[in-house]
Design a protein around this motif. Structure first.
Motif, mmCIF file in Angstrom:
data_model
loop_
_atom_site.group_PDB
_atom_site.id
_atom_site.type_symbol
_atom_site.label_atom_id
_atom_site.label_comp_id
_atom_site.label_asym_id
_atom_site.label_seq_id
_atom_site.Cartn_x
_atom_site.Cartn_y
_atom_site.Cartn_z
ATOM 1 N N LEU A 174 0.844 -1.191 0.000
ATOM 2 C CA LEU A 174 0.000 0.000 0.000
ATOM 3 C C LEU A 174 0.881 1.244 0.000
ATOM 4 O O LEU A 174 1.852 1.331 0.758
ATOM 5 N N PRO A 183 -0.827 -0.747 6.355
ATOM 6 C CA PRO A 183 -2.290 -0.685 6.549
ATOM 7 C C PRO A 183 -2.738 -1.075 7.943
ATOM 8 O O PRO A 183 -3.866 -0.757 8.336
ATOM 9 N N LEU A 200 -6.300 0.644 8.213
ATOM 10 C CA LEU A 200 -6.936 0.799 6.908
ATOM 11 C C LEU A 200 -7.594 -0.478 6.402
ATOM 12 O O LEU A 200 -8.352 -0.435 5.434
#
Length: 332
Positions: A174, A183, A200
């Motif tokens: 990411l 994340p 996330l």
């Protein structure tokens, strides 16, 4: 197991500028398997800024400079199952690669994958400067094309062994405005050790990706096995010939920290314990391979069903608890 830092090829990079946007991204699980049963988290992003390694839980489930979440299969033989890889969020496909062979980089050499360390893969651009990248996909499995819009859950390909890797896995990366983001931590961070205040991953993915050590592979062999044989799935049968020279129960563990207790046991058809072993980890290890067993001292092993068990216990901290796998095989 040889673990290597993968250089991100220019083909896959999209450099963006501007300040971090306030809007976060929500990520669904990017792989179609049952975490903790037929796939496992092997490595996490390295959040240590220096030469050391540290995952978001202050553990060592990373290597220096590692920027992805590695979700792997038990052995190379599992690639044939066609484990799907999915888009974690809606976006636009910015780049793809396919056609690289599925092979152990320790066998073909680093030069064979130079500047293509991600292997077969997909890069997706999302809103507000977010990107997700999906590496080490199976040769011939990539199912999208550059310029294609995809929704969360869209099939991108299958887990493979392409690029700079020595185990079958998906590496999920990411980025926000060109910079890696863990994340599990999110943009705002949080406690010194543990998930961030605003991770996330969505709720379902967080449950599936729960932190902790685990035994992840177990089987039987007619002799002391080499790790390379287990990695390549050379002992797939749940039967053992009565004339086997030995009866050897093997197991693999991952995500280990100092103080974790590993246990193995082998039980015969009469319920009597034939072999057992326990040890306490002195240091952190991404993987550990153990085996126990007995040599045959009689004309043949007694016919019947045998049972194996492997477990890892963590007494405190993130990931505390006991996780085990059980296995049965038959002597015919």
């Amino acid at each position: 197991m040889l673990l290597m830092m993968r250089l991100i090829p220019a083909f896959f990079l999209l450099f963006l500028s501007g300040p971090l946007a306030a809007q976060d991204i929500s990520l669904s699980l990017p792989i179609g398997c049952d975490l903790g049963r037929d796939c496992w988290v092997f490595q996490l992003p390295d959040v240590d800024p220096g030469p050391d390694r540290m995952d978001y839980a202050c553990g060592k489930l990373a290597y220096d400079g590692h920027d992805g979440t590695d979700i792997g299969l038990a052995s190379l033989a599992e690639i044939a199952r066609g484990v799907p890889v999915f888009a974690a969020a809606p976006g636009l496909v910015k780049g793809v690669r396919d056609g690289m062979q599925d092979a152990l980089v320790s066998e073909i050499g680093k030069e064979a994958v130079k500047d293509r360390e991600c292997g077969n893969g997909v890069l997706i651009e999302h809103a507000d400067g977010w990107q997700t990248q999906y590496c080490h996909l199976r040769q011939g499995s990539v199912a999208v094309r550059a310029g294609q819009k995809v929704e969360a859950g869209a099939r991108l390909g299958e887990v493979g062994l392409s690029g700079s890797t020595d185990f079958a896995h998906l590496e999920f990366i990411l980025r926000k405005d060109g910079r890696m983001v863990d994340p599990f931590r999110g943009l705002e961070g949080g406690p010194e050790c543990g998930p961030g205040d605003k991770p996330l991953w969505d709720a379902a993915a967080r449950r599936a990706l729960a932190y902790g050590p685990a035994p992840y592979n177990i089987g039987v062999a007619p002799r002391g096995p080499k790790y390379e044989e287990v990695l390549k799935g050379r002992f797939p049968d749940d039967t053992l010939p009565g004339t086997a020279e030995a009866m050897v129960l093997w197991a693999e563990f991952n995500g280990l920290a100092p103080g974790d207790i590993l246990r193995m046991s082998l039980t015969g058809p009469d319920g009597a314990e034939m072999a057992s072993h326990s040890e306490t980890m002195k240091g952190a290890k991404v993987r550990q391979f153990l085996f126990i067993g007995r040599k045959r001292t009689q004309p043949a092993w007694p016919k019947g069903d045998y049972a194996g068990r492997a477990s890892v216990e963590r007494s405190s901290g993130i990931g505390a608890g006991t996780r085990e796998i059980r296995y049965s095989f038959t002597v015919e």
